[in-house]
Write an enzyme that holds these catalytic residues in place. Structure first.
Site, PDB file in Angstrom:
ATOM      1  N   ASP A 163      93.288 -69.523  17.227  1.00 50.32           N
ATOM      2  CA  ASP A 163      92.803 -69.974  15.912  1.00 50.32           C
ATOM      3  C   ASP A 163      93.284 -69.059  14.800  1.00 50.32           C
ATOM      4  O   ASP A 163      93.434 -69.474  13.656  1.00 50.32           O
ATOM      5  CB  ASP A 163      91.282 -70.060  15.909  1.00 50.32           C
ATOM      6  CG  ASP A 163      90.857 -71.264  16.732  1.00 50.32           C
ATOM      7  OD1 ASP A 163      90.743 -71.125  17.963  1.00 50.32           O
ATOM      8  OD2 ASP A 163      90.722 -72.350  16.141  1.00 50.32           O
ATOM      9  N   GLN A 213      84.822 -78.522  24.932  1.00 51.51           N
ATOM     10  CA  GLN A 213      86.144 -79.087  24.603  1.00 51.51           C
ATOM     11  C   GLN A 213      87.056 -79.195  25.829  1.00 51.51           C
ATOM     12  O   GLN A 213      87.926 -80.065  25.880  1.00 51.51           O
ATOM     13  CB  GLN A 213      86.845 -78.236  23.538  1.00 51.51           C
ATOM     14  CG  GLN A 213      86.220 -78.305  22.154  1.00 51.51           C
ATOM     15  CD  GLN A 213      85.236 -77.187  21.920  1.00 51.51           C
ATOM     16  OE1 GLN A 213      84.579 -76.725  22.854  1.00 51.51           O
ATOM     17  NE2 GLN A 213      85.108 -76.738  20.688  1.00 51.51           N
ATOM     18  N   ARG A 226      89.386 -81.147  15.130  1.00 56.25           N
ATOM     19  CA  ARG A 226      89.199 -79.714  15.373  1.00 56.25           C
ATOM     20  C   ARG A 226      90.485 -79.214  16.027  1.00 56.25           C
ATOM     21  O   ARG A 226      91.403 -79.976  16.300  1.00 56.25           O
ATOM     22  CB  ARG A 226      87.941 -79.394  16.170  1.00 56.25           C
ATOM     23  CG  ARG A 226      87.418 -80.409  17.150  1.00 56.25           C
ATOM     24  CD  ARG A 226      88.322 -80.683  18.326  1.00 56.25           C
ATOM     25  NE  ARG A 226      88.678 -79.437  18.998  1.00 56.25           N
ATOM     26  CZ  ARG A 226      89.712 -79.264  19.766  1.00 56.25           C
ATOM     27  NH1 ARG A 226      90.575 -80.265  19.968  1.00 56.25           N
ATOM     28  NH2 ARG A 226      89.978 -78.128  20.344  1.00 56.25           N
ATOM     29  N   GLY A 227      90.523 -77.888  16.286  1.00 53.78           N
ATOM     30  CA  GLY A 227      91.773 -77.296  16.774  1.00 53.78           C
ATOM     31  C   GLY A 227      92.560 -76.845  15.553  1.00 53.78           C
ATOM     32  O   GLY A 227      92.727 -77.622  14.588  1.00 53.78           O
ATOM     33  N   ALA A 228      93.042 -75.612  15.599  1.00 51.57           N
ATOM     34  CA  ALA A 228      93.609 -74.988  14.394  1.00 51.57           C
ATOM     35  C   ALA A 228      94.702 -75.824  13.701  1.00 51.57           C
ATOM     36  O   ALA A 228      94.601 -76.097  12.499  1.00 51.57           O
ATOM     37  CB  ALA A 228      94.107 -73.590  14.749  1.00 51.57           C
ATOM     38  N   ARG A 246      85.527 -74.661   7.641  1.00 47.07           N
ATOM     39  CA  ARG A 246      85.428 -73.850   8.862  1.00 47.07           C
ATOM     40  C   ARG A 246      86.132 -72.515   8.605  1.00 47.07           C
ATOM     41  O   ARG A 246      87.208 -72.495   8.008  1.00 47.07           O
ATOM     42  CB  ARG A 246      86.049 -74.587  10.063  1.00 47.07           C
ATOM     43  CG  ARG A 246      85.242 -75.832  10.463  1.00 47.07           C
ATOM     44  CD  ARG A 246      85.602 -76.329  11.831  1.00 47.07           C
ATOM     45  NE  ARG A 246      85.170 -75.436  12.888  1.00 47.07           N
ATOM     46  CZ  ARG A 246      85.573 -75.549  14.161  1.00 47.07           C
ATOM     47  NH1 ARG A 246      86.414 -76.498  14.502  1.00 47.07           N
ATOM     48  NH2 ARG A 246      85.143 -74.712  15.079  1.00 47.07           N
ATOM     49  N   ASN A 255      90.318 -66.839  19.570  1.00 51.15           N
ATOM     50  CA  ASN A 255      90.339 -68.191  20.161  1.00 51.15           C
ATOM     51  C   ASN A 255      88.921 -68.508  20.619  1.00 51.15           C
ATOM     52  O   ASN A 255      88.014 -67.678  20.493  1.00 51.15           O
ATOM     53  CB  ASN A 255      91.351 -68.255  21.309  1.00 51.15           C
ATOM     54  CG  ASN A 255      91.601 -69.682  21.775  1.00 51.15           C
ATOM     55  OD1 ASN A 255      91.872 -70.572  20.956  1.00 51.15           O
ATOM     56  ND2 ASN A 255      91.485 -69.935  23.063  1.00 51.15           N
ATOM     57  N   LYS A 256      88.745 -69.683  21.133  1.00 49.12           N
ATOM     58  CA  LYS A 256      87.417 -70.170  21.508  1.00 49.12           C
ATOM     59  C   LYS A 256      86.659 -69.146  22.343  1.00 49.12           C
ATOM     60  O   LYS A 256      87.217 -68.495  23.220  1.00 49.12           O
ATOM     61  CB  LYS A 256      87.588 -71.478  22.292  1.00 49.12           C
ATOM     62  CG  LYS A 256      86.322 -72.186  22.703  1.00 49.12           C
ATOM     63  CD  LYS A 256      85.348 -72.407  21.589  1.00 49.12           C
ATOM     64  CE  LYS A 256      85.910 -73.175  20.424  1.00 49.12           C
ATOM     65  NZ  LYS A 256      85.016 -73.121  19.229  1.00 49.12           N
TER      66      LYS A 256
HETATM   67  O1  MRU Z   1      86.159 -75.093  17.671  1.00 50.78           O
HETATM   68  P1  MRU Z   1      87.485 -75.745  17.957  1.00 50.78           P
HETATM   69  O2  MRU Z   1      87.390 -76.864  18.942  1.00 50.78           O
HETATM   70  O3  MRU Z   1      88.196 -76.132  16.680  1.00 50.78           O
HETATM   71  O4  MRU Z   1      88.324 -74.595  18.623  1.00 50.78           O
HETATM   72  C1  MRU Z   1      89.614 -74.850  19.066  1.00 50.78           C
HETATM   73  C2  MRU Z   1      90.245 -73.727  19.761  1.00 50.78           C
HETATM   74  O5  MRU Z   1      89.675 -72.660  19.907  1.00 50.78           O
HETATM   75  C3  MRU Z   1      91.657 -73.918  20.220  1.00 50.78           C
HETATM   76  O6  MRU Z   1      91.886 -73.206  21.383  1.00 50.78           O
HETATM   77  C4  MRU Z   1      92.587 -73.424  19.142  1.00 50.78           C
HETATM   78  O7  MRU Z   1      92.300 -74.024  17.905  1.00 50.78           O
HETATM   79  C5  MRU Z   1      94.006 -73.651  19.474  1.00 50.78           C
HETATM   80  S1  MRU Z   1      94.427 -75.314  19.174  1.00 50.78           S
HETATM   81  C6  MRU Z   1      96.027 -75.626  19.506  1.00 50.78           C
END
Ligand code: MRU
Length: 365
Positions: free
Chosen positions: A244, A203, A53-55, A90, A254-255
């Protein structure tokens, strides 16, 4: 970055096998499990169930996923099926589409028998570029941190608030928001990180706290609701998060929970930074609040929490009356006007129209 002293990446190419190794992030922080991905279905599933996960890491994994599809068949049909399957995993992180578009653009003009090698090479390039971009972001962010610390009355320790995980586990290496923290810490700057737990999936608690512990960066875990209080009390010198998807007007998805932190920072004049590689910018979107798709996730993530029980066994427990209705938006959008600066591989930019144009030019788009 390092795990028990050894340099590792969140995704590692096994070139002789045309496979990749990933850390199963659903098992952290209690267990470090490496998984091998070698098929399109493996890659799509790993993204969907958030083993990765994470963009930026989603983007890199998808690129390898398309390479796996090409290894099976380099036909146009296989390319389109691979693209669609991965794109559907996603919805919010735009790095997914960015990486798939990039690999597909390389493959389309090629004869089918040449596509597997070309896709593997392009996925490798995407991974390497991500590492470089994030390392550079780390350098720019480190400079910003020094400036903020220089302005801090009495100097001392720089207290940084971050949300979710935008560390190396969210990328191929380094991280985005956490890269400057590593570089500042390694250069001897005294930093302390407030790690926001990031309900519902945690996370911050499970991944950022784990990463920072591995690297020896001082940090304190807080519940998400504590951030406003700390900001109001002057205990936060700056906030830095990842992204994201960033719209061309500077709005940042973002999250979930990021927006509230930005509001509190604005009210209390605490600088709020967003660190991102340019692959996270969606130049086709003009208004982030109206146009960025927000992932709707399972209610179960809200109604239940999981962790280790006293016997050291992972357990999931219900935290509300059975049958309670719950809503679970995975992300929120922070308007560009609340963001002090975007920290990218091309340097720092504000979110006004002139700077966004400057950033687009720098990215060659
Ligand atoms: O749902 P996730 O864990 O994929 O969400 C991740 C985030 O929101 C991060 O902050 C974002 O992807 C930046 S990652 C460098």
């Amino acid at each position: 970055m390092k795990i028990e002293g050894q340099h590792r990446r969140a995704i590692e190419a096994l070139s002789d096998q045309h496979a990749v190794r990933i850390i199963d992030q659903t098992a952290l922080p209690h267990q470090l499990t490496w998984l091998t991905l070698e098929t399109l279905a493996d890659a799509a599933n790993a993204i969907k169930v958030m083993q990765v996960r994470g963009a930026p890491l989603i983007g890199a994994t998808a690129a390898y996923g398309l390479a796996f599809a090409m290894a099976k068949s380099g036909s146009d049909a296989s390319l389109e099926k691979g693209y669609d399957t991965l794109l559907a995993t996603r919805p919010t992180a735009v790095n997914l589409r960015w990486a798939l578009d990039r690999v597909r653009a390389v493959l389309q003009p090629l004869a089918s028998k040449l596509r597997a090698e070309a896709a593997w090479a392009e996925a490798g390039k995407i991974a390497e570029e991500d590492v470089k971009a994030n390392q550079t972001i780390g350098g720019h962010g480190h400079r910003v941190f020094r400036e903020v610390l220089a302005d801090k009355m009495g100097g001392g320790v720089l207290n940084i608030l971050t949300h979710c995980n935008a560390g190396w586990l969210a990328c191929v290496d380094w991280g985005t928001a956490v890269a400057p923290i590593y570089q500042a810490h390694d250069a001897g700057l005294k930093v302390h990180v407030w790690v926001s737990e990031t309900r519902p999936r945690g996370q911050g608690a499970s991944l950022t706290a784990w990463e920072l512990k591995q690297h020896g960066v001082p940090h304190t875990l807080i519940v998400d609701n504590e951030a406003g209080h700390l900001i109001q009390r002057g205990l936060v010198d700056l906030c830095i998060v990842g992204a994201d998807r960033v719209a061309s007007n500077g709005d940042v998805a973002n999250k979930i929970g990021t927006y509230l932190k930005a509001l509190a920072c604005k009210t209390h004049h605490v600088p709020f930074y967003v660190a991102l590689p340019s692959s996270t910018i969606d130049w086709t979107i003009r208004n982030g609040i109206k146009e960025i798709p927000i992932e709707q996730r399972s209610a179960r993530e809200v109604t239940h929490v999981s962790g280790l029980n006293a016997k050291g066994v992972r357990e999931e427990v219900l935290i509300c009356p059975e049958g309670t209705q719950a809503r679970n938006d995975g992300f929120d959008v922070t308007p560009g006007r609340y963001i002090t600066e975007l920290i990218t591989e091309y340097g720092t930019f504000s979110t006004n129209a002139t700077d966004m144009r400057r950033l687009r030019l720098a990215a060659g788009l």
